[in-house]
Design an enzyme around this catalytic site. Structure first.
Site, PDB file in Angstrom:
ATOM      1  N   HIS A 108       0.631  -1.385  -0.049  1.00  0.00           N
ATOM      2  CA  HIS A 108       0.143   0.077  -0.066  1.00  0.00           C
ATOM      3  C   HIS A 108       1.095   1.366   0.112  1.00  0.00           C
ATOM      4  O   HIS A 108       0.566   2.281  -0.559  1.00  0.00           O
ATOM      5  CB  HIS A 108      -0.977  -0.069   1.250  1.00  0.00           C
ATOM      6  CG  HIS A 108      -2.132  -1.129   0.822  1.00  0.00           C
ATOM      7  ND1 HIS A 108      -2.029  -2.212   1.244  1.00  0.00           N
ATOM      8  CD2 HIS A 108      -3.228  -0.725  -0.030  1.00  0.00           C
ATOM      9  CE1 HIS A 108      -3.136  -3.043   0.696  1.00  0.00           C
ATOM     10  NE2 HIS A 108      -4.163  -2.015  -0.034  1.00  0.00           N
ATOM     11  N   GLU A 144     -12.230  -8.691  -5.615  1.00  0.00           N
ATOM     12  CA  GLU A 144     -10.739  -9.031  -5.402  1.00  0.00           C
ATOM     13  C   GLU A 144     -10.434  -9.990  -4.692  1.00  0.00           C
ATOM     14  O   GLU A 144      -9.304 -10.600  -4.540  1.00  0.00           O
ATOM     15  CB  GLU A 144     -10.340  -7.814  -4.675  1.00  0.00           C
ATOM     16  CG  GLU A 144     -10.945  -7.574  -3.386  1.00  0.00           C
ATOM     17  CD  GLU A 144     -10.390  -6.207  -2.607  1.00  0.00           C
ATOM     18  OE1 GLU A 144      -9.468  -5.736  -2.940  1.00  0.00           O
ATOM     19  OE2 GLU A 144     -11.166  -5.756  -1.564  1.00  0.00           O
ATOM     20  N   ASN A 194      -5.277  -5.470  -7.868  1.00  0.00           N
ATOM     21  CA  ASN A 194      -4.257  -5.732  -6.950  1.00  0.00           C
ATOM     22  C   ASN A 194      -4.192  -7.067  -6.055  1.00  0.00           C
ATOM     23  O   ASN A 194      -3.391  -7.859  -5.949  1.00  0.00           O
ATOM     24  CB  ASN A 194      -3.807  -4.611  -6.014  1.00  0.00           C
ATOM     25  CG  ASN A 194      -3.830  -3.250  -6.493  1.00  0.00           C
ATOM     26  OD1 ASN A 194      -3.867  -3.276  -7.821  1.00  0.00           O
ATOM     27  ND2 ASN A 194      -4.138  -2.253  -5.823  1.00  0.00           N
ATOM     28  N   ASP A 195      -5.304  -7.078  -5.269  1.00  0.00           N
ATOM     29  CA  ASP A 195      -5.835  -8.273  -4.273  1.00  0.00           C
ATOM     30  C   ASP A 195      -5.743  -9.657  -5.521  1.00  0.00           C
ATOM     31  O   ASP A 195      -5.515 -10.619  -4.917  1.00  0.00           O
ATOM     32  CB  ASP A 195      -6.586  -7.990  -3.406  1.00  0.00           C
ATOM     33  CG  ASP A 195      -6.250  -7.272  -2.425  1.00  0.00           C
ATOM     34  OD1 ASP A 195      -5.134  -7.900  -1.859  1.00  0.00           O
ATOM     35  OD2 ASP A 195      -6.623  -6.300  -1.596  1.00  0.00           O
ATOM     36  N   ARG A 219       1.547  -9.913  -2.181  1.00  0.00           N
ATOM     37  CA  ARG A 219       1.868  -8.700  -2.873  1.00  0.00           C
ATOM     38  C   ARG A 219       2.872  -7.795  -2.096  1.00  0.00           C
ATOM     39  O   ARG A 219       3.475  -6.749  -2.701  1.00  0.00           O
ATOM     40  CB  ARG A 219       0.602  -7.928  -3.014  1.00  0.00           C
ATOM     41  CG  ARG A 219      -0.201  -7.333  -1.651  1.00  0.00           C
ATOM     42  CD  ARG A 219      -1.454  -6.624  -2.079  1.00  0.00           C
ATOM     43  NE  ARG A 219      -1.602  -5.272  -2.198  1.00  0.00           N
ATOM     44  CZ  ARG A 219      -2.653  -4.842  -2.418  1.00  0.00           C
ATOM     45  NH1 ARG A 219      -3.797  -5.183  -2.273  1.00  0.00           N
ATOM     46  NH2 ARG A 219      -2.824  -3.367  -2.632  1.00  0.00           N
ATOM     47  N   CYS A 246     -10.607  -0.596 -10.137  1.00  0.00           N
ATOM     48  CA  CYS A 246      -9.919   0.362  -9.246  1.00  0.00           C
ATOM     49  C   CYS A 246      -8.431  -0.103  -8.815  1.00  0.00           C
ATOM     50  O   CYS A 246      -7.945   0.505  -8.050  1.00  0.00           O
ATOM     51  CB  CYS A 246     -10.786   0.739  -8.095  1.00  0.00           C
ATOM     52  SG  CYS A 246     -11.090  -0.911  -7.056  1.00  0.00           S
TER      53      CYS A 246
HETATM   54  C1  PEP Z   1      -7.103  -3.865  -4.888  1.00  0.00           C
HETATM   55  O1  PEP Z   1      -6.904  -4.637  -4.291  1.00  0.00           O
HETATM   56  O2  PEP Z   1      -6.909  -3.947  -6.138  1.00  0.00           O
HETATM   57  C2  PEP Z   1      -7.318  -2.338  -4.632  1.00  0.00           C
HETATM   58  C3  PEP Z   1      -7.892  -1.557  -5.119  1.00  0.00           C
HETATM   59  O3  PEP Z   1      -7.698  -2.266  -3.109  1.00  0.00           O
HETATM   60  P1  PEP Z   1      -6.199  -2.099  -2.228  1.00  0.00           P
HETATM   61  O4  PEP Z   1      -5.105  -1.877  -2.957  1.00  0.00           O
HETATM   62  O5  PEP Z   1      -6.493  -0.892  -1.336  1.00  0.00           O
HETATM   63  O6  PEP Z   1      -6.141  -3.426  -1.509  1.00  0.00           O
HETATM   64 MG    MG Z   2      -7.571  -4.697  -2.370  1.00  0.00          MG
END
Ligand code: PEP
Ligand code: MG
Length: 758
Positions: free
Chosen positions: A364, A606, A629-630, A640, A677
């Site tokens: 993050h 996710e 991302n997740d 990650r 997102c």
């Molecule tokens: C994701 O997992 O893609 C996401 C947008 O949330 P975060 O990166 O805050 O886990």
């Molecule tokens: Mg996420």
């Protein structure tokens, strides 16, 4: 053998330098395996040879002199074949080379194993014996184990230049060094390193020396006084609620902080040149260890008290370090394991770059750094932080490199690159107010991801059509405890007002994983598979309801709120969360008579489980948003946040693309709006793929928006569709990236944004 292995590893861990490590290994291995010789050869990158670096059994004069090319001699053969070589009659092997300076003549048997780190052969570990026999299999495995243990330390020495200095001692003069980490936020940062020190983990405090002993002693005394005062205040505040025995504990704590032996040890260590925070941490950890070993249960339990006091004093000492408030201009923030929390209360416009020894480009912190446009290198495991504090460095966020003592030519190159990047950004600014419409007339809505207060301005300037993801946990980081409902109302109102009439999608608290709140620590073996996101909210309805109420109240005079639920992995979770959201809404309307429009509620996709239930989830919500991302981390089983496997984490993996295809297909069948997102949307190549897969709403860091727009303005949807279809058929993630980079003609953009492809 196991006991010898443990002893050797313990000894190695307490060694202070690479030569010492090598000496311990050759001595102990020779003894443990009753061999005639144990030697270590390491690869010298300067002359591309394997050099004898340590030996017990051969002539010591040969150290540094015996140098073998790849495939030369038995050592060169082991290196070339990358596997052990176990010979009964080494001297009869065609590769055998005799070195008179080493006097190898009496040794017949030979066992060599390669020392490999991240698939690179760094050296060869050798055992020799006078009698003619093959070494036993157990001995071979033992040697392989030691080689593997040694590889990390050698890789570190290699990257820090220690190795080349050792193998060519006359080189002397300190030279340019390049440390490799993981490219995590693009850009070039040039500045002085500053320690980020809000972490009160005593074991993470780097070994630092101090410049001014008197100043260091007085800040130590001040920190002690402040911690004692806190204890006193805490005790007074609880006096009425505690029994006299319990209250007496506070006096014990204060006395502990007054203990002359403890203070004497720390001051002694400062006088010998250590920084106060380093001295304090070592002394406290030593005492904690002693307490933990005690027979008496009561005394054993005091270890926790000492540790707690240790952290309290450390927190004050670190305030005195070069931190947050005194951050100089063009600072490069450095830390062992930096979390996104650190940026919540730093003047980020002073930051030229960020270096974290742990974490990866999907942590993050990296995501927030990208949003802020700060060049960042994560997972720089070999960067010698303590030695380089306050020194000038170049952070290459494109390639994930950190350069110290750059040569003139290199500095010039980086200054030019930075300039080139600035010009490109300025050029892209003209796209700000142009809608994102593809050459064949399709409108792609570009949204922005936010969280920090500081990125509101940047987001507003980016020309985004909405906020596709507001990470509410980010403002929670900057608080001392959970913000109250009223405090949250103010925070959310600020966001809603700033972006109105554009929609703001607020995601409910997504903590856990690598996002821990300082006042709500969660310690787990497997945090990304543990208590995270909606799971915590459902287990703590008192926290969740307050947050939902605050969001709804903040939207009272703005109708631009959307609420999104993170980490949904089952229908039950979604139903539970929706019930709570409805309850909070009903209460505000029916009991408090507020006039609030019910906002659209959405769920994040996710977790792989959710991918296969999109149709059912879609029926229950107003919109879906994919967190790539997740989703990537869970689909590929790659943490990650772990630099060791960062090379395997790649959202261009064809399996991720297939999952994205499936999600879109199900969502469209259910006529449910679906957006992206995750970070893939902010990558110009990724954005093209997503458009090709059918997505029309992409949310990304503000810094990525104009680059993505510039790309999408040039690519017709039918071409994007063709590229996406072909990409899904390709075998691997890197090949997909290569393929797209070759197909899409936007050379400037790709060159700057994706330098790693070159
Ligand atoms: C994701 O997992 O893609 C996401 C947008 O949330 P975060 O990166 O805050 O886990
Ligand atoms: Mg996420």
């Amino acid at each position: 053998m196991l006991a010898s292995l443990r002893n050797i590893i313990e000894e190695v861990n307490s060694a202070r330098s690479l030569p010492e490590v090598l000496e311990i290994i050759v001595r102990e291995m020779k003894g443990a395996l009753n061999a005639g010789v144990c030697s270590i050869y390491l690869f010298d990158r300067t002359d591309q040879r394997y050099v004898l670096m340590a030996t017990d059994g051969l002539r010591r004069q040969a150290i540094g002199k015996i140098r073998l090319r790849m495939r030369e001699g038995l050592v060169g053969l082991v290196a070339a074949k990358e596997e052990p070589l176990n010979l009964q009659n080494a001297d009869k092997h065609p590769n055998f080379v005799y070195f008179p300076e080493a006097d190898e003549s009496p040794f017949h048997s030979f066992l060599g194993v390669p020392i490999i780190h991240h698939r690179k052969v760094l050296g060869v570990l050798v055992l020799q014996q006078t009698n003619e026999r093959r070494f036993a299999q157990e001995e071979e495995t033992f040697l392989v184990t030691i080689g593997a243990q040694l590889s990390g330390a050698i890789a570190h020495a290699d990257e820090t230049g220690v190795l080349s200095r050792l193998s060519a001692p006359r080189q002397g003069k300190s030279q340019e060094a390049i440390f490799q980490g993981i490219a995590s936020s693009p850009g070039i940062g040039i500045g002085k390193t500053v320690l980020a020190s809000v972490n009160t983990d005593l074991s993470q405090v780097p070994e630092r020396n101090c410049d001014n002993v008197n100043m260091e002693v007085s800040s130590f005394n001040l920190a002690l006084e402040s911690a004692k005062h806190d204890m006193w205040k805490l005790g007074q505040g609880l006096k009425d609620k505690l029994s006299p025995e319990e209250f007496a504990l506070f006096e014990v704590y204060i006395r502990l902080l007054d203990d002359p032996t403890l203070i004497g040890e720390v001051v002694g260590s400062i006088n010998s040149g250590k920084a106060a925070s380093s001295a304090w941490s070592s002394v406290i950890l030593k005492h904690v260890k002693t307490f933990r070993k005690m027979e008496d249960k009561y005394l054993r339990e005091r270890a926790a008290d000492v540790l707690d006091l240790g952290k309290r004093v450390l927190a004050y000492l670190q305030q005195d370090d070069v931190t947050v408030r005194t951050m100089p201009k063009h600072a490069v923030l450095v830390g062992e394991d930096l979390a996104a929390t650190i940026l919540a209360d730093i003047p980020v416009d002073h930051l030229a770059g960020i270096i974290s020894l742990k974490g990866s480009s999907n942590s993050h912190l990296a995501i927030v750094a990208r949003a802020l446009g700060i060049p960042t290198v994560m997972g720089a495991t070999t960067f010698p932080m303590a030695e380089l504090l306050g020194k000038d460095v170049i952070v290459d966020g494109f390639k994930g490199a950190i350069i110290t003592r750059p040569s003139r030519a290199r500095r010039k190159h980086y200054l030019a690159l930075r300039r080139e990047e600035e010009l490109l950004d300025r050029d892209l600014e003209r796209l700000r107010d142009i809608p994102c419409i593809t050459p064949d007339g399709e409108h792609i809505a570009l949204f922005v991801n936010t969280g920090l207060r500081q990125d509101v301005m940047r987001s507003l300037k980016s020309g985004a059509e909405a906020v596709g993801l507001y990470r509410t946990e980010v403002p929670f980081f900057a608080h001392l405890g959970f913000p109250t409902e009223d405090e949250q109302v103010l925070i959310y109102k600020e966001q809603l007002h700033a972006f109105a009439p554009r929609k703001v999608t607020m995601r409910t608290l997504d903590i856990g994983g690598d996002k821990a709140l300082p006042y709500f620590p969660i310690e787990e073996e497997n945090p990304f598979l543990g208590w995270r996101g909606i799971r915590i909210s459902l287990d703590h309805p008192e926290i969740f309801l307050v947050q939902i109420r605050a969001m709804l109240r903040a939207s009272e005079n703005n109708s631009n709120l959307k609420i999104m639920l993170p980490m949904i992995s089952s229908i039950g979770e979604l139903d539970g969360a929706l019930q709570l959201v409805n309850r909070a809404y009903e209460e505000l309307i029916n009991e408090e008579h507020l006039c609030i429009e019910k906002p659209p509620i959405g769920a994040m996709i996710e977790v792989p489980a959710a991918v296969y239930q999109v149709d059912q989830l879609a029926k229950r919500v107003d919109f879906l948003s994919v967190g790539t991302n997740d989703l990537t981390q869970y689909l590929l089983a790659v943490d990650r946040n772990n630099p060791r496997v960062a090379g395997l984490y790649n959202s261009f993996h064809p399996s991720v693309l297939s999952a994205l295809h499936l999600i879109h297909e199900q969502a469209s069948n259910a006529e449910c709006e679906v957006s992206i997102c995750g970070e893939l949307a902010g990558d110009p190549l990724g954005a093209v793929l997503l458009v090709g897969l059918g997505y029309r709403h992409l949310s990304m860091s503000a810094g990525c928006l104009s680059r993505v727009k510039s790309m999408l303005l040039q690519v017709p949807v039918r071409k994007a569709r063709d590229l996406a279809e072909r990409s899904i058929q390709i075998a691997g993630a890197n090949e997909v990236m290569q393929f797209l980079a070759g197909e899409l003609k936007n050379p400037n953009l790709i060159k700057l944004y994706h330098r790693s492809i070159e």
